[in-house]
Design a protein around this motif. Structure first.
Motif, PDB file in Angstrom:
ATOM      1  N   GLY A 169       0.823  -1.225   0.000  1.00  0.00           N
ATOM      2  CA  GLY A 169       0.000   0.000   0.000  1.00  0.00           C
ATOM      3  C   GLY A 169       0.847   1.261   0.000  1.00  0.00           C
ATOM      4  O   GLY A 169       0.551   2.224  -0.713  1.00  0.00           O
ATOM      5  N   THR A 170       1.919   1.262   0.801  1.00  0.00           N
ATOM      6  CA  THR A 170       2.809   2.434   0.855  1.00  0.00           C
ATOM      7  C   THR A 170       3.488   2.654  -0.491  1.00  0.00           C
ATOM      8  O   THR A 170       3.594   3.792  -0.971  1.00  0.00           O
ATOM      9  N   VAL A 171       3.920   1.559  -1.118  1.00  0.00           N
ATOM     10  CA  VAL A 171       4.561   1.659  -2.437  1.00  0.00           C
ATOM     11  C   VAL A 171       3.574   2.221  -3.451  1.00  0.00           C
ATOM     12  O   VAL A 171       3.911   3.126  -4.226  1.00  0.00           O
ATOM     13  N   ARG A 172       2.346   1.708  -3.438  1.00  0.00           N
ATOM     14  CA  ARG A 172       1.332   2.204  -4.385  1.00  0.00           C
ATOM     15  C   ARG A 172       1.045   3.680  -4.156  1.00  0.00           C
ATOM     16  O   ARG A 172       0.865   4.439  -5.115  1.00  0.00           O
ATOM     17  N   ASN A 173       1.024   4.102  -2.892  1.00  0.00           N
ATOM     18  CA  ASN A 173       0.806   5.522  -2.585  1.00  0.00           C
ATOM     19  C   ASN A 173       1.942   6.383  -3.137  1.00  0.00           C
ATOM     20  O   ASN A 173       1.706   7.453  -3.693  1.00  0.00           O
ATOM     21  N   ARG A 174       3.179   5.910  -2.984  1.00  0.00           N
ATOM     22  CA  ARG A 174       4.327   6.681  -3.482  1.00  0.00           C
ATOM     23  C   ARG A 174       4.313   6.776  -4.999  1.00  0.00           C
ATOM     24  O   ARG A 174       4.584   7.849  -5.561  1.00  0.00           O
ATOM     25  N   LEU A 175       4.000   5.674  -5.654  1.00  0.00           N
ATOM     26  CA  LEU A 175       3.950   5.687  -7.120  1.00  0.00           C
ATOM     27  C   LEU A 175       2.804   6.564  -7.615  1.00  0.00           C
ATOM     28  O   LEU A 175       2.956   7.327  -8.566  1.00  0.00           O
ATOM     29  N   SER A 176       1.658   6.479  -6.933  1.00  0.00           N
ATOM     30  CA  SER A 176       0.503   7.302  -7.306  1.00  0.00           C
ATOM     31  C   SER A 176       0.826   8.786  -7.124  1.00  0.00           C
ATOM     32  O   SER A 176       0.482   9.625  -7.956  1.00  0.00           O
ATOM     33  N   SER A 177       1.513   9.106  -6.027  1.00  0.00           N
ATOM     34  CA  SER A 177       1.913  10.492  -5.769  1.00  0.00           C
ATOM     35  C   SER A 177       2.867  10.987  -6.855  1.00  0.00           C
ATOM     36  O   SER A 177       2.750  12.124  -7.336  1.00  0.00           O
ATOM     37  N   ALA A 178       3.808  10.118  -7.256  1.00  0.00           N
ATOM     38  CA  ALA A 178       4.763  10.488  -8.310  1.00  0.00           C
ATOM     39  C   ALA A 178       4.040  10.756  -9.622  1.00  0.00           C
ATOM     40  O   ALA A 178       4.326  11.734 -10.319  1.00  0.00           O
ATOM     41  N   VAL A 179       3.079   9.906  -9.961  1.00  0.00           N
ATOM     42  CA  VAL A 179       2.296  10.079 -11.197  1.00  0.00           C
ATOM     43  C   VAL A 179       1.576  11.422 -11.160  1.00  0.00           C
ATOM     44  O   VAL A 179       1.574  12.180 -12.135  1.00  0.00           O
ATOM     45  N   GLY A 180       0.982  11.746 -10.013  1.00  0.00           N
ATOM     46  CA  GLY A 180       0.257  13.015  -9.876  1.00  0.00           C
ATOM     47  C   GLY A 180       1.163  14.218  -9.987  1.00  0.00           C
ATOM     48  O   GLY A 180       0.854  15.190 -10.688  1.00  0.00           O
ATOM     49  N   LYS A 181       2.301  14.183  -9.288  1.00  0.00           N
ATOM     50  CA  LYS A 181       3.222  15.320  -9.298  1.00  0.00           C
ATOM     51  C   LYS A 181       3.801  15.584 -10.681  1.00  0.00           C
ATOM     52  O   LYS A 181       4.129  16.723 -11.018  1.00  0.00           O
ATOM     53  N   LEU A 182       3.956  14.517 -11.473  1.00  0.00           N
ATOM     54  CA  LEU A 182       4.522  14.673 -12.811  1.00  0.00           C
ATOM     55  C   LEU A 182       3.451  14.938 -13.868  1.00  0.00           C
ATOM     56  O   LEU A 182       3.759  15.047 -15.050  1.00  0.00           O
ATOM     57  N   HIS A 183       2.183  15.037 -13.416  1.00  0.00           N
ATOM     58  CA  HIS A 183       1.052  15.257 -14.329  1.00  0.00           C
ATOM     59  C   HIS A 183       1.038  14.205 -15.430  1.00  0.00           C
ATOM     60  O   HIS A 183       0.788  14.514 -16.601  1.00  0.00           O
ATOM     61  N   ALA A 184       1.335  12.969 -15.019  1.00  0.00           N
ATOM     62  CA  ALA A 184       1.386  11.865 -15.973  1.00  0.00           C
ATOM     63  C   ALA A 184       0.034  11.157 -16.027  1.00  0.00           C
ATOM     64  O   ALA A 184      -0.755  11.222 -15.090  1.00  0.00           O
ATOM     65  N   ARG A 185      -0.216  10.486 -17.143  1.00  0.00           N
ATOM     66  CA  ARG A 185      -1.472   9.746 -17.297  1.00  0.00           C
ATOM     67  C   ARG A 185      -1.379   8.363 -16.672  1.00  0.00           C
ATOM     68  O   ARG A 185      -2.351   7.837 -16.146  1.00  0.00           O
ATOM     69  N   THR A 186      -0.191   7.765 -16.742  1.00  0.00           N
ATOM     70  CA  THR A 186       0.024   6.409 -16.240  1.00  0.00           C
ATOM     71  C   THR A 186       1.391   6.328 -15.579  1.00  0.00           C
ATOM     72  O   THR A 186       2.203   7.266 -15.676  1.00  0.00           O
ATOM     73  N   LEU A 187       1.669   5.199 -14.951  1.00  0.00           N
ATOM     74  CA  LEU A 187       2.982   4.978 -14.337  1.00  0.00           C
ATOM     75  C   LEU A 187       4.081   4.964 -15.404  1.00  0.00           C
ATOM     76  O   LEU A 187       5.155   5.535 -15.215  1.00  0.00           O
ATOM     77  N   VAL A 188       3.788   4.348 -16.535  1.00  0.00           N
ATOM     78  CA  VAL A 188       4.760   4.313 -17.646  1.00  0.00           C
ATOM     79  C   VAL A 188       5.069   5.730 -18.115  1.00  0.00           C
ATOM     80  O   VAL A 188       6.223   6.087 -18.379  1.00  0.00           O
ATOM     81  N   ASP A 189       4.047   6.557 -18.193  1.00  0.00           N
ATOM     82  CA  ASP A 189       4.210   7.953 -18.600  1.00  0.00           C
ATOM     83  C   ASP A 189       5.053   8.708 -17.565  1.00  0.00           C
ATOM     84  O   ASP A 189       5.911   9.520 -17.916  1.00  0.00           O
ATOM     85  N   ALA A 190       4.818   8.424 -16.281  1.00  0.00           N
ATOM     86  CA  ALA A 190       5.587   9.073 -15.216  1.00  0.00           C
ATOM     87  C   ALA A 190       7.063   8.706 -15.311  1.00  0.00           C
ATOM     88  O   ALA A 190       7.943   9.562 -15.170  1.00  0.00           O
ATOM     89  N   VAL A 191       7.347   7.434 -15.585  1.00  0.00           N
ATOM     90  CA  VAL A 191       8.732   6.984 -15.752  1.00  0.00           C
ATOM     91  C   VAL A 191       9.374   7.711 -16.926  1.00  0.00           C
ATOM     92  O   VAL A 191      10.516   8.182 -16.843  1.00  0.00           O
ATOM     93  N   ARG A 192       8.635   7.826 -18.024  1.00  0.00           N
ATOM     94  CA  ARG A 192       9.158   8.509 -19.221  1.00  0.00           C
ATOM     95  C   ARG A 192       9.478   9.970 -18.918  1.00  0.00           C
ATOM     96  O   ARG A 192      10.554  10.476 -19.270  1.00  0.00           O
ATOM     97  N   ILE A 193       8.565  10.656 -18.239  1.00  0.00           N
ATOM     98  CA  ILE A 193       8.761  12.079 -17.926  1.00  0.00           C
ATOM     99  C   ILE A 193       9.959  12.266 -16.997  1.00  0.00           C
ATOM    100  O   ILE A 193      10.827  13.123 -17.224  1.00  0.00           O
ATOM    101  N   ALA A 194      10.016  11.465 -15.937  1.00  0.00           N
ATOM    102  CA  ALA A 194      11.106  11.598 -14.960  1.00  0.00           C
ATOM    103  C   ALA A 194      12.458  11.253 -15.592  1.00  0.00           C
ATOM    104  O   ALA A 194      13.456  11.916 -15.323  1.00  0.00           O
ATOM    105  N   THR A 195      12.473  10.239 -16.447  1.00  0.00           N
ATOM    106  CA  THR A 195      13.725   9.864 -17.122  1.00  0.00           C
ATOM    107  C   THR A 195      14.162  10.957 -18.082  1.00  0.00           C
ATOM    108  O   THR A 195      15.348  11.314 -18.138  1.00  0.00           O
ATOM    109  N   HIS A 196      13.213  11.526 -18.825  1.00  0.00           N
ATOM    110  CA  HIS A 196      13.513  12.591 -19.776  1.00  0.00           C
ATOM    111  C   HIS A 196      14.173  13.784 -19.095  1.00  0.00           C
ATOM    112  O   HIS A 196      15.094  14.411 -19.635  1.00  0.00           O
ATOM    113  N   HIS A 197      13.706  14.115 -17.883  1.00  0.00           N
ATOM    114  CA  HIS A 197      14.251  15.265 -17.160  1.00  0.00           C
ATOM    115  C   HIS A 197      15.490  14.928 -16.331  1.00  0.00           C
ATOM    116  O   HIS A 197      16.102  15.820 -15.755  1.00  0.00           O
TER     117      HIS A 197
END
Length: 200
Positions: A169-197
């Motif tokens: 649950g804690t891991v899912r919360n952290r990943l969900s928070s990361a997706v939100g902060k990066l304004h990503a649509r999905t976890l894959v999108d969040a990884v792409r955005i964070a890697t790009h930057h």
């Protein structure tokens, strides 16, 4: 003589850098390392003036190694030599205490000059990256970035939880928070955005 430790996970690159720097007047390559833990151990053992350090290493990444060297061996200066041209990587490297950041496409003459300038107490940033050190910081916390980094490597929530000694649950919360902060649509999108930057 400027004593240099060369750290890169590719044998050919490491050997080439060693040969190039050995041919320069006033520079002596005192050692080599192929991964993060070996780099830290060799730096402690050899006491180089400059550590030429790649970011993308196995065991411990180069930025983490740079932070450890800055803390334990303040007289040793770190020059990052990397193919990673993202502002986030540059910012993280400088925050970790690196005195220089060069891209691997630099010329041999510029590399040797950078080693000399850093050994003399200067700071060197590749001209293609100038101004990027003022790029915005990562919106992710260290814990969110850590979870996202493991997800980027293909780990599922349960595997990340086991790796970090957390509940799923804690891991899912952290990943969900990361997706939100990066304004990503999905976890894959969040990884792409964070890697790009360069935030991972």
């Amino acid at each position: 003589m400027i004593k240099v430790l060369v750290v890169d996970d590719h044998d050919v690159v490491r050997s080439g850098l060693t040969a190039l720097l050995t041919a320069e007047l006033g520079i002596e390559v005192v050692g080599q390392a192929a991964d993060g833990p070996a780099a830290a151990a060799e730096a402690e053992r050899l006491g180089p003036d400059v550590v030429l350090l790649d970011i993308d290493l196995s065991g411990t990444d180069g930025i983490t190694v740079a932070a450890g060297l800055t803390e334990r061996l303040p007289a040793c200066r770190v020059l990052m030599l990397t193919a990673l041209d993202r502002p986030g990587h540059l910012r993280r490297a400088l925050d970790a205490g690196a005195a220089g950041y060069l891209l691997k496409s630099t010329t041999p003459a510029r590399l040797a000059d950078a080693v000399r300038r850093i050994a003399a107490g200067g700071r060197v940033i590749d001209e293609r990256m100038r101004g990027e050190e003022r790029a915005g910081p990562s919106p992710l916390t260290d814990k969110e970035a850590e979870a996202l980094r493991l997800a980027a490597a293909g780990a599922h929530s349960r595997e990340i939880a086991a790796e970090l000694f957390l509940s799923v649950g804690t891991v899912r919360n952290r990943l969900s928070s990361a997706v939100g902060k990066l304004h990503a649509r999905t976890l894959v999108d969040a990884v792409r955005i964070a890697t790009h930057h360069g935030w991972l």
